[in-house]
Design an enzyme around this catalytic site. Structure first.
Site, PDB file in Angstrom:
ATOM      1  CE1 TYR A  73      10.821   5.031  -1.164  1.00  0.00           C
ATOM      2  CE2 TYR A  73       9.114   3.514  -0.409  1.00  0.00           C
ATOM      3  CZ  TYR A  73       9.839   4.687  -0.239  1.00  0.00           C
ATOM      4  OH  TYR A  73       9.587   5.493   0.841  1.00  0.00           O
ATOM      5  CB  SER A  86       9.522   3.207   4.090  1.00  0.00           C
ATOM      6  OG  SER A  86       8.259   2.768   3.667  1.00  0.00           O
ATOM      7  CE  LYS A 143      13.010   5.697   1.675  1.00  0.00           C
ATOM      8  NZ  LYS A 143      13.559   7.013   2.034  1.00  0.00           N
TER       9      LYS A 143
HETATM   10  P1  NAD Z   1       8.204  14.256  -0.934  1.00  0.00           P
HETATM   11  O1  NAD Z   1       8.444  13.806  -2.321  1.00  0.00           O
HETATM   12  O2  NAD Z   1       7.063  15.165  -0.680  1.00  0.00           O
HETATM   13  O3  NAD Z   1       9.520  14.900  -0.319  1.00  0.00           O
HETATM   14  C1  NAD Z   1      10.817  14.534  -0.751  1.00  0.00           C
HETATM   15  C2  NAD Z   1      11.594  15.813  -0.973  1.00  0.00           C
HETATM   16  O4  NAD Z   1      12.909  15.470  -1.445  1.00  0.00           O
HETATM   17  C3  NAD Z   1      10.964  16.711  -2.060  1.00  0.00           C
HETATM   18  O5  NAD Z   1      10.911  18.044  -1.595  1.00  0.00           O
HETATM   19  C4  NAD Z   1      11.896  16.562  -3.235  1.00  0.00           C
HETATM   20  O6  NAD Z   1      11.924  17.718  -4.072  1.00  0.00           O
HETATM   21  C5  NAD Z   1      13.231  16.312  -2.530  1.00  0.00           C
HETATM   22  N1  NAD Z   1      14.217  15.636  -3.371  1.00  0.00           N
HETATM   23  C6  NAD Z   1      14.022  14.576  -4.198  1.00  0.00           C
HETATM   24  N2  NAD Z   1      15.173  14.245  -4.800  1.00  0.00           N
HETATM   25  C7  NAD Z   1      16.122  15.104  -4.344  1.00  0.00           C
HETATM   26  C8  NAD Z   1      17.504  15.267  -4.601  1.00  0.00           C
HETATM   27  N3  NAD Z   1      18.157  14.472  -5.465  1.00  0.00           N
HETATM   28  N4  NAD Z   1      18.169  16.250  -3.954  1.00  0.00           N
HETATM   29  C9  NAD Z   1      17.526  17.077  -3.094  1.00  0.00           C
HETATM   30  N5  NAD Z   1      16.212  16.969  -2.820  1.00  0.00           N
HETATM   31  C10 NAD Z   1      15.518  15.992  -3.438  1.00  0.00           C
HETATM   32  O7  NAD Z   1       8.041  12.925  -0.037  1.00  0.00           O
HETATM   33  P2  NAD Z   1       7.604  12.753   1.473  1.00  0.00           P
HETATM   34  O8  NAD Z   1       6.308  12.020   1.499  1.00  0.00           O
HETATM   35  O9  NAD Z   1       7.731  14.032   2.215  1.00  0.00           O
HETATM   36  O10 NAD Z   1       8.725  11.711   1.949  1.00  0.00           O
HETATM   37  C11 NAD Z   1       9.923  12.126   2.596  1.00  0.00           C
HETATM   38  C12 NAD Z   1      10.774  10.903   2.870  1.00  0.00           C
HETATM   39  O11 NAD Z   1      10.031   9.957   3.636  1.00  0.00           O
HETATM   40  C13 NAD Z   1      11.217  10.162   1.604  1.00  0.00           C
HETATM   41  O12 NAD Z   1      12.543   9.721   1.790  1.00  0.00           O
HETATM   42  C14 NAD Z   1      10.272   8.984   1.543  1.00  0.00           C
HETATM   43  O13 NAD Z   1      10.848   7.888   0.878  1.00  0.00           O
HETATM   44  C15 NAD Z   1      10.039   8.692   3.011  1.00  0.00           C
HETATM   45  N6  NAD Z   1       8.768   8.012   3.285  1.00  0.00           N
HETATM   46  C16 NAD Z   1       7.594   8.545   2.823  1.00  0.00           C
HETATM   47  C17 NAD Z   1       6.395   7.864   3.045  1.00  0.00           C
HETATM   48  C18 NAD Z   1       5.093   8.397   2.518  1.00  0.00           C
HETATM   49  O14 NAD Z   1       4.146   7.598   2.365  1.00  0.00           O
HETATM   50  N7  NAD Z   1       4.950   9.696   2.240  1.00  0.00           N
HETATM   51  C19 NAD Z   1       6.390   6.665   3.775  1.00  0.00           C
HETATM   52  C20 NAD Z   1       7.596   6.171   4.251  1.00  0.00           C
HETATM   53  C21 NAD Z   1       8.783   6.849   4.000  1.00  0.00           C
HETATM   54  N1  UFG Z   2      -5.851   1.926  -2.177  1.00  0.00           N
HETATM   55  C1  UFG Z   2      -7.041   1.917  -2.882  1.00  0.00           C
HETATM   56  N2  UFG Z   2      -7.178   2.798  -3.924  1.00  0.00           N
HETATM   57  C2  UFG Z   2      -6.214   3.690  -4.275  1.00  0.00           C
HETATM   58  C3  UFG Z   2      -5.000   3.690  -3.551  1.00  0.00           C
HETATM   59  C4  UFG Z   2      -4.854   2.782  -2.514  1.00  0.00           C
HETATM   60  O1  UFG Z   2      -7.937   1.120  -2.589  1.00  0.00           O
HETATM   61  O2  UFG Z   2      -6.399   4.450  -5.222  1.00  0.00           O
HETATM   62  C5  UFG Z   2      -5.695   1.011  -1.022  1.00  0.00           C
HETATM   63  C6  UFG Z   2      -4.503   0.066  -1.117  1.00  0.00           C
HETATM   64  O3  UFG Z   2      -4.859  -1.118  -1.794  1.00  0.00           O
HETATM   65  C7  UFG Z   2      -4.174  -0.139   0.360  1.00  0.00           C
HETATM   66  C8  UFG Z   2      -4.553   1.196   1.014  1.00  0.00           C
HETATM   67  O4  UFG Z   2      -5.465   1.814   0.104  1.00  0.00           O
HETATM   68  O5  UFG Z   2      -5.002  -1.143   0.905  1.00  0.00           O
HETATM   69  C9  UFG Z   2      -3.365   2.126   1.219  1.00  0.00           C
HETATM   70  O6  UFG Z   2      -2.646   2.266  -0.013  1.00  0.00           O
HETATM   71  P1  UFG Z   2      -1.529   3.395  -0.213  1.00  0.00           P
HETATM   72  O7  UFG Z   2      -1.066   3.299  -1.625  1.00  0.00           O
HETATM   73  O8  UFG Z   2      -2.039   4.699   0.260  1.00  0.00           O
HETATM   74  O9  UFG Z   2      -0.387   2.966   0.819  1.00  0.00           O
HETATM   75  P2  UFG Z   2       0.478   1.631   0.911  1.00  0.00           P
HETATM   76  O10 UFG Z   2       0.312   1.105   2.291  1.00  0.00           O
HETATM   77  O11 UFG Z   2       0.202   0.702  -0.187  1.00  0.00           O
HETATM   78  O12 UFG Z   2       1.956   2.149   0.683  1.00  0.00           O
HETATM   79  C10 UFG Z   2       2.451   3.391   1.191  1.00  0.00           C
HETATM   80  C11 UFG Z   2       3.629   3.796   0.336  1.00  0.00           C
HETATM   81  C12 UFG Z   2       4.727   2.792   0.521  1.00  0.00           C
HETATM   82  C13 UFG Z   2       5.073   2.702   1.962  1.00  0.00           C
HETATM   83  C14 UFG Z   2       3.865   2.368   2.772  1.00  0.00           C
HETATM   84  C15 UFG Z   2       4.212   2.381   4.238  1.00  0.00           C
HETATM   85  O13 UFG Z   2       3.255   3.871  -1.030  1.00  0.00           O
HETATM   86  O14 UFG Z   2       5.860   3.171  -0.171  1.00  0.00           O
HETATM   87  O15 UFG Z   2       2.821   3.280   2.515  1.00  0.00           O
HETATM   88  O16 UFG Z   2       4.892   3.555   4.542  1.00  0.00           O
HETATM   89  F1  UFG Z   2       5.971   1.738   2.172  1.00  0.00           F
END
Ligand code: NAD
Ligand code: UFG
Length: 347
Positions: free
Chosen positions: A157, A133, A161
């Site tokens: 978190y 991430s 990572k």
């Molecule tokens: P998500 O929560 O939709 O998907 C994660 C999946 O993992 C879910 O299906 C959940 O049920 C499963 N899971 C959780 N704990 C588990 C366990 N102990 N055993 C087996 N399965 C388990 O999240 P996502 O947005 O699809 O994210 C996927 C990956 O990408 C995560 O590792 C997250 O940290 C990473 N990531 C997400 C974002 C984002 O903004 N969505 C950004 C950067 C990185």
């Molecule tokens: N924001 C608002 N109102 C809301 C939510 C967010 O104004 O209700 C703003 C935030 O201040 C930021 C932008 O919208 O400026 C994006 O915010 P997000 O929460 O959607 O995303 P972030 O960039 O803060 O963080 C997300 C995940 C992190 C990850 C990052 C990059 O939460 O874990 O994206 O992958 F690291």
């Protein structure tokens, strides 16, 4: 015979879209998920979109936990042919929750990854793509952010990572044969254009895009904009939003690159290289859904950066991949999903 992959967390937001892209590319999949933050219905719809029947062996689902050696062993043994590579999505991702519950985050994200790597070794599989991430960069000093920027996460978190990236490097260095890609996602948003699969967060969404779509569909009254006094052109936070289908294709490109090459370690940003402000996203979404989005400006959210945008050029060089979809398409597809599924998968 096509190659078999293990997809941990494959029922989640990014995992489900990636499963669809990989099935369409001809891979066989074993999905391991404990459904802590997802629904089995997502995988049923993935199968339907890929044209697979209900019990098609090309998509096998193991309900299990990535921390359980037994569940992992079951997933490896159930595969129709030996698992060639793992895509490791399973994990917890809510920044605020990680501050309150660091032990759970270290357990699921770090111990879960350690158990997975042990199971991979036991089964002779040494190719893995990991969901990292942009959160690793903390409050970045340089934007666009290159992969060489300091790793300085500011919450548990992000620490998990960073720890898993280090674990992967240590394991890959300890014996020959490992192929590892750490993909640092920026802000994944949008949905499959069919509107059949999309993001379905539990409870109140933490992130801008799912909150916005729930306001648009009438599940929430108004959006709060966290500050309009940031040093950005319109004063609201700027992020690099990446369409989840572009992200899914990035995983396919990473797998193809790893499986077709010498053992190596890749660490790559997956982003578009373009920043959009909160007000840009609100405006684009209002256009997509044909209604205004009510919002009010409130105080800044602690821990936020003014601007985070990827330098994605290394991913283009190494994978031959770049994003193809615009903010307009992100909003169109996000609305297709939320309007057709106002309550998500209703798990
Ligand atoms: P998500 O929560 O939709 O998907 C994660 C999946 O993992 C879910 O299906 C959940 O049920 C499963 N899971 C959780 N704990 C588990 C366990 N102990 N055993 C087996 N399965 C388990 O999240 P996502 O947005 O699809 O994210 C996927 C990956 O990408 C995560 O590792 C997250 O940290 C990473 N990531 C997400 C974002 C984002 O903004 N969505 C950004 C950067 C990185
Ligand atoms: N924001 C608002 N109102 C809301 C939510 C967010 O104004 O209700 C703003 C935030 O201040 C930021 C932008 O919208 O400026 C994006 O915010 P997000 O929460 O959607 O995303 P972030 O960039 O803060 O963080 C997300 C995940 C992190 C990850 C990052 C990059 O939460 O874990 O994206 O992958 F690291």
């Amino acid at each position: 015979m096509s190659q078999t992959l293990l997809i941990t967390g494959g029922a989640g937001f990014i995992g489900s879209h990636t499963c669809l892209v990989l099935l369409e590319a001809g891979y066989r999949l074993v999905v391991l998920d404990n459904f802590a933050n997802s629904s089995v219905e997502a995988l049923r719809r993935v199968a339907e979109l890929a044209g697979l029947g209900p019990d098609d062996p090309r998509l096998q689902v193991v309900a299990g936990d990535v921390r359980s050696a037994e569940d992992l062993d079951r997933a490896f043994r159930q595969a129709p042919t030996p698992i060639e590579a793992v895509v490791h999505f399973a994990g917890l991702k809510a920044v605020g929750e990680s501050v309150a519950e660091p032990l759970i985050y270290w357990d699921v994200n770090v111990v879960g990854s350690q158990r997975l790597l042990a199971a991979m070794r036991a089964h002779g599989c040494r190719t893995v793509v990991f969901s990292s991430s942009a959160t690793l960069y903390g409050l970045p000093e340089q934007v666009p952010i290159p992969e060489t920027a300091p790793v300085q996460p500011i919450n548990p978190y992000g620490h998990t990572k960073a720890a898993v990236e280090q674990l992967l490097r240590d394991v890959a260095t300890s014996e020959p044969g490992w192929r590892v890609a750490c993909l640092r996602y920026f802000n994944p948003v949008g949905a499959h254009p069919s509107g059949r699969i999309g993001e379905d967060p539990n409870g109140i969404p933490n992130n801008l895009f799912p909150f916005l779509t729930q306001v648009a569909v009438g599940r929430r009254n108004q959006l709060q904009v966290f500050g309009d006094d940031w040093p950005t052109p319109d004063g609201t936070g700027v992020r690099d939003y990446i369409h989840v289908m572009d992200l899914a294709e990035g995983h396919q490109a990473a797998l193809e690159t790893l499986l077709g090459a010498e053992p190596q370690q890749l660490t790559l940003n997956l982003g578009s290289g373009t920043g959009h402000s909160v007000l840009d996203v609100i405006e684009a979404f209002a256009q997509a859904c044909g209604r205004p989005i009510p919002y009010s400006v409130v105080a800044r959210r602690p821990g936020d950066a003014a601007r985070t945008v990827a330098d994605p050029s290394l991913a283009t060089t190494r994978l031959g991949w770049r994003t193809r979809r615009s903010l307009t398409e992100i909003c169109r597809d996000g609305w297709a999903w939320q309007s057709a599924n106002p309550s998500g998968y209703t798990r």
